[in-house]
Design a protein around this motif. Structure first.
Motif, mmCIF file in Angstrom:
data_model
loop_
_atom_site.group_PDB
_atom_site.id
_atom_site.type_symbol
_atom_site.label_atom_id
_atom_site.label_comp_id
_atom_site.label_asym_id
_atom_site.label_seq_id
_atom_site.Cartn_x
_atom_site.Cartn_y
_atom_site.Cartn_z
ATOM 1 N N GLU A 1 0.833 -1.198 0.000
ATOM 2 C CA GLU A 1 0.000 0.000 0.000
ATOM 3 C C GLU A 1 0.873 1.256 0.000
ATOM 4 O OE1 GLU A 1 -3.605 2.355 0.303
ATOM 5 O OE2 GLU A 1 -2.999 0.439 -0.575
ATOM 6 N N THR A 2 1.979 1.207 0.726
ATOM 7 C CA THR A 2 2.920 2.335 0.734
ATOM 8 C C THR A 2 3.428 2.626 -0.673
ATOM 9 O OG1 THR A 2 3.637 1.916 3.007
ATOM 10 C CG2 THR A 2 5.161 3.129 1.597
ATOM 11 N N ASP A 3 3.865 1.575 -1.372
ATOM 12 C CA ASP A 3 4.400 1.762 -2.719
ATOM 13 C C ASP A 3 3.332 2.269 -3.673
ATOM 14 O OD1 ASP A 3 6.822 0.898 -1.777
ATOM 15 O OD2 ASP A 3 6.609 -1.160 -2.514
ATOM 16 N N ARG A 4 2.088 1.773 -3.516
ATOM 17 C CA ARG A 4 0.999 2.227 -4.399
ATOM 18 C C ARG A 4 0.748 3.720 -4.207
ATOM 19 N NH1 ARG A 4 -4.146 3.507 -4.452
ATOM 20 N NH2 ARG A 4 -4.365 3.276 -2.193
ATOM 21 N N LEU A 5 0.686 4.166 -2.964
ATOM 22 C CA LEU A 5 0.422 5.572 -2.685
ATOM 23 C C LEU A 5 1.589 6.456 -3.133
ATOM 24 C CD1 LEU A 5 -1.200 5.208 0.849
ATOM 25 C CD2 LEU A 5 -2.359 5.840 -1.279
ATOM 26 N N ARG A 6 2.818 5.949 -2.960
ATOM 27 C CA ARG A 6 3.974 6.728 -3.393
ATOM 28 C C ARG A 6 4.003 6.857 -4.908
ATOM 29 N NH1 ARG A 6 9.980 4.436 -2.686
ATOM 30 N NH2 ARG A 6 8.943 2.874 -3.960
ATOM 31 N N ASP A 7 3.698 5.749 -5.632
ATOM 32 C CA ASP A 7 3.689 5.802 -7.095
ATOM 33 C C ASP A 7 2.633 6.771 -7.596
ATOM 34 O OD1 ASP A 7 5.707 3.956 -7.088
ATOM 35 O OD2 ASP A 7 4.420 2.233 -7.536
ATOM 36 N N ALA A 8 1.482 6.786 -6.922
ATOM 37 C CA ALA A 8 0.423 7.720 -7.327
ATOM 38 C C ALA A 8 0.858 9.165 -7.098
ATOM 39 C CB ALA A 8 -0.852 7.418 -6.547
ATOM 40 N N ALA A 9 1.607 9.398 -6.001
ATOM 41 C CA ALA A 9 2.044 10.760 -5.684
ATOM 42 C C ALA A 9 3.122 11.245 -6.640
ATOM 43 C CB ALA A 9 2.542 10.823 -4.247
ATOM 44 N N THR A 10 3.916 10.314 -7.187
ATOM 45 C CA THR A 10 5.023 10.713 -8.062
ATOM 46 C C THR A 10 4.681 10.548 -9.543
ATOM 47 O OG1 THR A 10 5.960 8.482 -7.875
ATOM 48 C CG2 THR A 10 6.751 10.140 -6.321
ATOM 49 N N ALA A 11 3.457 10.156 -9.853
ATOM 50 C CA ALA A 11 3.048 10.006 -11.253
ATOM 51 C C ALA A 11 3.154 11.356 -11.967
ATOM 52 C CB ALA A 11 1.623 9.473 -11.339
ATOM 53 N N GLY A 12 3.620 11.301 -13.200
ATOM 54 C CA GLY A 12 3.761 12.530 -13.982
ATOM 55 C C GLY A 12 5.023 13.301 -13.677
ATOM 56 N N GLY A 13 5.991 12.624 -13.027
ATOM 57 C CA GLY A 13 7.273 13.283 -12.783
ATOM 58 C C GLY A 13 7.366 14.031 -11.478
ATOM 59 N N GLY A 14 6.348 13.911 -10.642
ATOM 60 C CA GLY A 14 6.406 14.592 -9.349
ATOM 61 C C GLY A 14 7.356 13.885 -8.399
ATOM 62 N N SER A 15 7.648 14.510 -7.269
ATOM 63 C CA SER A 15 8.532 13.928 -6.262
ATOM 64 C C SER A 15 7.762 13.716 -4.973
ATOM 65 C CB SER A 15 9.732 14.832 -6.004
ATOM 66 O OG SER A 15 9.305 16.077 -5.487
ATOM 67 N N HIS A 16 8.251 12.794 -4.173
ATOM 68 C CA HIS A 16 7.612 12.511 -2.895
ATOM 69 C C HIS A 16 8.373 13.249 -1.805
ATOM 70 C CE1 HIS A 16 6.500 9.433 0.448
ATOM 71 N NE2 HIS A 16 5.837 10.562 0.550
ATOM 72 N N SER A 17 7.812 14.333 -1.329
ATOM 73 C CA SER A 17 8.467 15.140 -0.313
ATOM 74 C C SER A 17 8.134 14.601 1.074
ATOM 75 C CB SER A 17 8.004 16.595 -0.418
ATOM 76 O OG SER A 17 8.404 17.338 0.700
ATOM 77 N N VAL A 18 9.082 14.719 1.994
ATOM 78 C CA VAL A 18 8.822 14.295 3.370
ATOM 79 C C VAL A 18 7.774 15.182 4.037
ATOM 80 C CG1 VAL A 18 11.080 13.255 3.720
ATOM 81 C CG2 VAL A 18 10.761 15.676 4.214
ATOM 82 N N THR A 19 7.458 16.323 3.438
ATOM 83 C CA THR A 19 6.416 17.168 4.006
ATOM 84 C C THR A 19 5.035 16.832 3.457
ATOM 85 O OG1 THR A 19 6.830 18.851 2.318
ATOM 86 C CG2 THR A 19 8.011 19.065 4.403
ATOM 87 N N ASN A 20 4.955 15.848 2.540
ATOM 88 C CA ASN A 20 3.654 15.369 2.060
ATOM 89 C C ASN A 20 3.186 14.274 3.020
ATOM 90 O OD1 ASN A 20 1.391 14.508 0.740
ATOM 91 N ND2 ASN A 20 2.419 13.892 -1.152
#
Length: 319
Positions: A141-160
């Motif tokens: 579930e962690t990986d799924r949510l992270r992939d959704a957050a970074t879709a389209g070239g975005g980054s996963h910030s620790v403040t998200n």
């Protein structure tokens, strides 16, 4: 005199060790640690170490009465939120439900460490007091949510904070949020940051005081411009001088301060272009013989302290 090392921890405990051998110079006792709510496939230590006869900077165990708010409505929200969290005091383990860690994942003491005045035998400690909500999330579930957050070239910030942080080598990620009200203010009552001094000859607390004002923060992150000395969250540490001064930035407000090391009395303060989340340093110019105190005032994203790219130096007047 014994050569010593002081290890400050985010739990708010300080361990004093013989730096030649690692043996404790202040006795350490193992005390029972909470076990309730751990993840099914995790093993927990039944105890945690605590220094005996030395000041603790962990703060008192939180209760519902400690929940605080800018208004009665967000205080009520914080009290309800506190009752929904699993909290068994110090070292409450994270699990698949939502649990409260206090002091927070920031501390207690953070990366700045402590400062020591060998002339006076005084250790200066700055510490924080606010809660963190932790929840383990299965890795898939962690990986799924992270992939959704970074879709389209975005980054996963620790403040998200809505997206769990993956923990490599484990079957979990960690969802981390602050115990904050809907107005984006800490739920527990202030102070959120303290400055303290310990007499290392007696292991007794000399003084302790809140540090930092609400001037550069407020509801929804909007600066209040009110220099109310609430005691604010802070990262980084302090510096002491042979003359008995202690300099520190660290706090959420963009202020640099000097205190009397022995008494804790505020002697001087000045505003900076950004938050000073870095340890200060001092040096004497070999060319002029003049002493300078320097601090990096870059700010800090997670503290929401004002950002800058400045390094600021101070000195006494030439005459």
């Amino acid at each position: 005199k014994v050569p010593a090392a002081a290890q400050a921890t985010k739990r708010g405990q300080l361990f004093i060790l013989d730096r030649r051998t690692g043996a404790p110079l202040v006795p350490v006792a193992e005390r029972p640690a909470p076990q309730r709510g751990k993840a099914p496939d995790e093993r927990l230590s039944p105890t945690q170490p605590y220094p005996v006869g030395f000041p603790s900077f962990a703060g008192d165990r939180l209760t519902e009465k400690d929940m605080w708010g800018v208004t009665p409505l967000d205080q009520l929200w914080c009290r309800i939120e506190f009752r929904h969290l699993r909290y068994d005091g110090d070292s409450t383990p994270p699990g698949l439900d939502r649990s409260l860690t206090y002091p927070s994942i920031g501390g207690g003491m953070n990366y700045g460490g402590v400062a020591f005045d060998p002339e006076r035998g005084i250790m200066v400690v700055n510490s924080m007091y606010y809660g963190t909500i932790l929840q383990l999330v299965p890795r898939a579930e962690t990986d799924r949510l992270r992939d959704a957050a970074t879709a389209g070239g975005g980054s996963h910030s620790v403040t998200n904070f809505a997206v769990p942080l993956p923990m490599p080598g484990t079957p979990y990620g960690a969802r981390i949020t602050g115990l904050m009200s809907p107005l984006n203010a800490p739920c527990n009552k202030p102070p959120y940051g303290k400055l303290s001094a310990v007499d290392m000859r007696t292991n007794k607390l000399l003084w302790s005081r809140p540090i930092g004002s609400a001037r550069d923060t407020g509801p929804f992150g909007v600066a209040s411009h009110l220099p109310i000395p609430m005691g604010m969250p802070m990262f980084s540490g302090s510096m002491v001088t042979r003359s008995g001064l202690m300099f520190i930035g660290a706090t959420q407000d963009r202020t640099f301060r000097a205190f009397d090391t022995t008494s804790g009395r505020l002697l001087w303060s000045t505003r900076l272009p950004g938050g000073a989340q870095a340890n200060p340093m001092s040096y004497v110019s070999p060319k002029t013989g003049r002493q300078y105190v320097v601090v990096s005032a870059g700010g800090h994203v997670m503290l929401r302290s004002p950002m800058s790219d400045a390094v600021v130096a101070f000195a006494l007047p030439k005459k």
